[in-house]
Enzyme design. Structure first.
Site, PDB file in Angstrom:
ATOM      1  N   GLY A 156       3.029  -1.301   4.261  1.00 44.68           N
ATOM      2  CA  GLY A 156       3.026   0.141   4.047  1.00 44.68           C
ATOM      3  C   GLY A 156       4.382   0.659   3.621  1.00 44.68           C
ATOM      4  N   GLY A 157       5.080   1.317   4.534  1.00 42.92           N
ATOM      5  CA  GLY A 157       6.336   1.979   4.199  1.00 42.92           C
ATOM      6  C   GLY A 157       7.372   1.088   3.543  1.00 42.92           C
ATOM      7  CD  GLU A 201      -3.152  -2.241   7.472  1.00 41.59           C
ATOM      8  OE1 GLU A 201      -1.981  -2.167   7.082  1.00 41.59           O
ATOM      9  OE2 GLU A 201      -4.005  -1.416   7.173  1.00 41.59           O
ATOM     10  CD  GLU A 237      -3.188   5.683   6.559  1.00 39.80           C
ATOM     11  OE1 GLU A 237      -2.104   5.410   7.112  1.00 39.80           O
ATOM     12  OE2 GLU A 237      -3.344   5.694   5.317  1.00 39.80           O
ATOM     13  CG  ASN A 261      -1.813   1.198   1.303  1.00 35.98           C
ATOM     14  OD1 ASN A 261      -1.947   1.946   0.335  1.00 35.98           O
ATOM     15  ND2 ASN A 261      -2.428   1.405   2.452  1.00 35.98           N
ATOM     16  CD1 TRP A 262       3.562   1.088  -2.858  1.00 34.91           C
ATOM     17  CD2 TRP A 262       3.439   2.194  -4.802  1.00 34.91           C
ATOM     18  NE1 TRP A 262       4.271   0.370  -3.787  1.00 34.91           N
ATOM     19  CE2 TRP A 262       4.211   1.032  -4.995  1.00 34.91           C
ATOM     20  CE3 TRP A 262       3.215   3.033  -5.886  1.00 34.91           C
ATOM     21  CZ2 TRP A 262       4.762   0.690  -6.230  1.00 34.91           C
ATOM     22  CZ3 TRP A 262       3.758   2.703  -7.121  1.00 34.91           C
ATOM     23  CH2 TRP A 262       4.532   1.540  -7.281  1.00 34.91           C
ATOM     24  CE  LYS A 263      -0.353   3.356   4.761  1.00 34.95           C
ATOM     25  NZ  LYS A 263      -0.254   3.553   6.232  1.00 34.95           N
ATOM     26  CB  SER A 270       5.333  -1.550  11.707  1.00 40.71           C
ATOM     27  OG  SER A 270       4.895  -0.235  11.980  1.00 40.71           O
ATOM     28  CG  HIS A 309      -5.922   1.758   5.412  1.00 43.49           C
ATOM     29  ND1 HIS A 309      -5.470   2.753   6.262  1.00 43.49           N
ATOM     30  CD2 HIS A 309      -4.873   0.920   5.230  1.00 43.49           C
ATOM     31  CE1 HIS A 309      -4.213   2.517   6.572  1.00 43.49           C
ATOM     32  NE2 HIS A 309      -3.823   1.414   5.961  1.00 43.49           N
ATOM     33  N   GLY A 339       2.506   2.433  10.685  1.00 41.63           N
ATOM     34  CA  GLY A 339       3.448   3.531  10.521  1.00 41.63           C
ATOM     35  C   GLY A 339       4.167   3.945  11.785  1.00 41.63           C
TER      36      GLY A 339
END
Length: 263
Positions: free
Chosen positions: A243-244, A178, A108, A13-15, A222, A106, A184
Site C-alpha cells: 500500500g503506502g 491482508e 476497503e 496498490n496506490w488506492k 504495512s 480488498h 495502513g
C-alpha cells in the site's frame, strides 16, 4: 506445503492516490531505479494498481521499461460487457485496453462499499471469463483474530469464490492475504503468524484445486523495506501487495528487490 518455488509477485496498490503528474513522476523514478539496479522478470513479477483514470496513462509510461511491469485495475464492475451502467468499468473494457490484471475483494471494498460475497463472485466470474487475472484479497479483522476465528474467516472467503471459478481458471488467480488490522496501521503480522496463515491458505486451496500448490499467495498490510526481507524468507509467502510504501519509488524498489533476491 511450501510455495518457495513460485515466482513472487510485488504489486503496488496506490488506492486513491496520487495526482496524475505525481503518478507519472513516480513511475519514472521507479524505472530509473530499475535501470540502476535491475530486477529480472523471472525472479519477481511487478505490478502497479493506479486509479482507473490513470490506468492507460501509467501503462503507456511503463511501456519502455527495461522489464515488464503489469498495470493492475483496482476494481471491476459486477456487470459484464457494455451498456447503460453509468460509472461502471467492465472486465471486457479493461481487457480491451490491455489491462490484464485486477484486484477483487480488498477489505476497503468489502467494508466501506458493502461488497458482499455475491457481488465479489459476480466480479470474479466476469473478470475470469474476460481473460483477466484476478488478485483476490482475503483477511480477518482484529476482533476475528482475537476471538480465534482468523483461519475460519479467511478460508471461508476462499471457499466463497469456489462456486464461480471453473477448474482451469484457478490458474488465473493470485491470493493476497491482508489482515485488516494491519492495513495502513503500521502494524504487521509477525512473519511466523503470516507464514502460518499462508500455509493454511495453501492447504485450503489444495483441497479445492489442483493448482493450490503452485498458486502465489501474497502478504499485504504495512509491508515496507524494513520487514520485506523477513517476510520474503517465509516459504509460503510468495510476494507482497504493498500500500503506502508503493507510493515511494525507492521503498517499492527495495521491497521488490527483497523478494527477488530471497526467493
Amino acid at each position: 506445503m511450501s510455495g518457495s518455488t513460485i515466482t513472487p509477485w510485488v504489486v503496488g496498490n496506490w488506492k486513491m492516490n496520487p495526482m496524475q503528474a505525481d503518478a507519472q513522476q513516480l513511475i519514472q523514478n521507479f524505472k530509473g531505479l530499475l535501470d540502476i539496479t535491475p530486477i529480472e522478470s523471472a525472479k519477481c513479477h511487478i505490478g502497479v494498481a493506479p486509479v482507473t483514470l490513470a490506468l492507460t496513462t501509467v501503462q503507456s509510461v511503463l511501456s519502455d521499461s527495461n522489464r515488464e511491469i503489469y498495470t493492475v485495475a483496482q476494481d471491476v464492475s459486477r456487470i459484464a460487457g457494455t451498456g447503460a451502467y453509468t460509472g461502471e468499468v467492465s472486465a471486457e473494457l479493461l481487457k480491451d485496453s490491455q489491462i490484464d490484471y485486477v484486484l477483487v475483494g480488498h477489505s476497503e471494498r468489502r467494508e466501506i462499499f458493502g461488497e458482499t460475497a455475491q457481488i465479489l463472485n459476480e466480479k470474479i466470474k466476469n473478470a475470469l471469463n474476460a481473460g483477466l487475472t484476478v488478485i483476490y484479497c482475503v483477511g480477518e479483522s482484529l476482533e476475528q483474530r482475537e476471538s480465534g476465528q482468523a483461519e475460519q474467516v479467511v478460508l471461508q472467503q476462499i471457499c466463497d469464490i469456489a462456486t464461480v471459478v471453473e477448474a482451469e481458471q484457478w490458474h488465473n488467480i493470485v491470493i493476497a492475504y491482508e489482515p485488516i488490522w494491519a492495513i495502513g496501521t503500521g502494524k504487521t503480522a509477525s512473519p511466523d503468524d503470516a507464514q502460518t496463515m499462508h500455509a493454511q491458505i495453501r492447504e485450503g486451496l489444495s483441497q479445492i484445486t489442483a493448482y493450490g500448490k503452485s498458486m502465489a499467495i501474497l502478504y499485504g498490510g504495512s509491508v515496507k523495506p524494513e520487514n520485506a526481507v523477513e517476510l520474503a524468507a517465509c516459504s509460503d509467502i510468495n510476494g507482497a501487495l504493498v500500500g503506502g510504501a508503493s507510493l515511494n519509488a525507492e521503498s517499492f524498489h527495495k521491497i521488490a528487490l527483497a523478494f527477488a533476491n530471497t526467493k
